[in-house]
Design an enzyme around this catalytic site. Structure first.
Site, PDB file in Angstrom:
ATOM      1  N   LEU A   1       0.812  -1.229   0.000  1.00 14.68           N
ATOM      2  CA  LEU A   1       0.000   0.000   0.000  1.00 14.68           C
ATOM      3  C   LEU A   1       0.841   1.273   0.000  1.00 14.68           C
ATOM      4  O   LEU A   1       0.368   2.337   0.382  1.00 14.68           O
ATOM      5  CB  LEU A   1      -0.977   0.000   1.194  1.00 14.68           C
ATOM      6  CG  LEU A   1      -1.978  -1.163   1.218  1.00 14.68           C
ATOM      7  CD1 LEU A   1      -2.892  -1.049   2.445  1.00 14.68           C
ATOM      8  CD2 LEU A   1      -2.803  -1.206  -0.065  1.00 14.68           C
TER       9      LEU A   1
ATOM     10  N   TYR B   1      15.160   2.819 -14.613  1.00 18.89           N
ATOM     11  CA  TYR B   1      13.895   2.086 -14.593  1.00 18.89           C
ATOM     12  C   TYR B   1      13.893   0.985 -15.646  1.00 18.89           C
ATOM     13  O   TYR B   1      13.616  -0.188 -15.361  1.00 18.89           O
ATOM     14  CB  TYR B   1      12.720   3.039 -14.822  1.00 18.89           C
ATOM     15  CG  TYR B   1      11.423   2.332 -15.129  1.00 18.89           C
ATOM     16  CD1 TYR B   1      10.859   1.446 -14.210  1.00 18.89           C
ATOM     17  CD2 TYR B   1      10.776   2.521 -16.353  1.00 18.89           C
ATOM     18  CE1 TYR B   1       9.680   0.775 -14.509  1.00 18.89           C
ATOM     19  CE2 TYR B   1       9.594   1.862 -16.647  1.00 18.89           C
ATOM     20  CZ  TYR B   1       9.051   0.989 -15.728  1.00 18.89           C
ATOM     21  OH  TYR B   1       7.892   0.323 -16.019  1.00 18.89           O
TER      22      TYR B   1
ATOM     23  N   ASN C   1       2.085   2.674 -22.891  1.00 17.23           N
ATOM     24  CA  ASN C   1       1.546   3.561 -21.852  1.00 17.23           C
ATOM     25  C   ASN C   1       0.163   3.123 -21.389  1.00 17.23           C
ATOM     26  O   ASN C   1      -0.817   3.298 -22.122  1.00 17.23           O
ATOM     27  CB  ASN C   1       1.495   5.008 -22.362  1.00 17.23           C
ATOM     28  CG  ASN C   1       2.862   5.651 -22.383  1.00 17.23           C
ATOM     29  OD1 ASN C   1       3.836   5.022 -22.772  1.00 17.23           O
ATOM     30  ND2 ASN C   1       2.949   6.895 -21.950  1.00 17.23           N
TER      31      ASN C   1
END
Length: 327
Positions: free
Chosen positions: A32, A141, A170
């Site tokens: 979370l 990344y 995307n």
């Protein structure tokens, strides 16, 4: 049972929703940090845990011994942040994924669908990008995702792991029922940022670069609806259950849209004027990323169902519901 790691996040929650609709048994595991507990239906088993904590992973696999496949979404995914904080990305995206893989093997779970990315390709040398395009990522990344693809190859050879690496373009849009959608804090994705302007939540968006080698000088990207991604994950799980073959597949619409085209389409759909300001290019941003998903269509029988208009419309309906109407 399918364990959805990061199932309270954007793509993870839509995939969880889709799997449930398909009648599949699911358990969600999420820390979370960026996900939302309310995105996980109350009747679905949920473990709040972190991949960095071995005991949390043990709790998942001992508590649900019927798990046969893992879908792994739990990664940091901001290109700019990865350039500024590479340690954060290598720790979570690489080291924590290795912990997940090792724990899976310890409990004899040998099938994983991995959330990869078109960022593994780097600057394209041809369009549309196919799975055979060279992988030379230009930011941390993309490198972390490519590393995991390579690690899974090695684990497959050594330990019999079977994997599907799904390279998204995307992700965008929201569930048509408007119960879940894109909700990041802070937000960095183009479509929700433009919708924030349409809602009156911010005055303008920043357009990073106006001198790319594209028709209007702004970046061109391939947008794919999040529910179409969820469908592909479900099909990949089924494929791994029937075949002893690893998959590396692009997931995109095969159409490229510039930043200014997205702005214009949002203006048309919302009826609001979108103000924008040109800013410097971001480090690690290729001019154009448009992919071919022909292999996914052939192997999985997958076909995107949502076009750009539907992507923006579903996102707009979600934003209005979650964040309020135009001010």
């Amino acid at each position: 049972m399918i364990a959805v790691i990061g199932g309270a996040g954007y793509i993870g929650s839509h995939t969880t929703k889709y799997l449930i609709q398909q009648g599949k048994e699911v358990v969600v595991f999420d820390n979370l940090s960026t996900g939302h507990r309310e995105f996980v239906p109350n009747h679905i088993p949920f473990i709040e845990g972190d991949l960095a904590n071995k005991q949390d992973l043990v709790r998942l696999f001992t508590g649900y011994p019927q798990i046969h496949t893992v879908i792994h979404f739990a990664a940091f995914a901001y290109v700019g942040e990865s350039v500024e904080q590479p340690s954060k990305y290598y720790q979570n995206n690489v080291i924590n994924t290795i912990k997940l893989l090792d724990t899976m093997l310890a409990y004899n779970v040998k099938k994983i669908v991995f959330s990869s990315t078109c960022a593994t390709y780097g600057n394209p040398i041809e369009w549309p990008i196919t799975e055979n395009h060279p992988q030379h990522p230009i930011n941390p990344y993309g490198r972390t995702k490519l590393m995991i693809e390579q690690i899974m190859e090695d684990y497959s050879l050594a330990y019999g792991l079977k994997f599907a690496a799904l390279r998204y373009f995307n992700a965008a849009g929201a569930a048509v029922e408007c119960d879940i959608g894109e909700w990041h804090e802070p937000e960095s994705h183009l479509i929700p940022l433009v919708l924030n302007v349409a809602l009156g939540k911010q005055d303008a968006i920043s357009v990073f670069g106006s001198d790319f080698e594209t028709p209007d000088g702004t970046c061109v990207r391939d947008y794919i609806h999040v529910t179409d991604l969820a469908d592909a994950h479900s099909r990949a799980v089924e494929y791994l259950g029937k075949h002893e073959i690893n998959l590396k597949l692009n997931l995109g619409n095969g159409e490229g849209y510039s930043v200014l085209k997205i702005v214009q389409e949002v203006e048309r759909i919302t009826g609001q004027t979108i103000h924008y300001i040109y800013s410097e290019r971001r480090v690690g941003d290729p001019a154009k990323l448009v992919g071919s998903s022909e292999r996914a269509k052939q192997i999985l029988g997958w076909q995107p169902q949502y076009n750009l208009q539907q992507i923006i419309e579903t996102a707009w309906h979600w934003h209005q519901k979650k964040f309020g109407g135009p001010q």
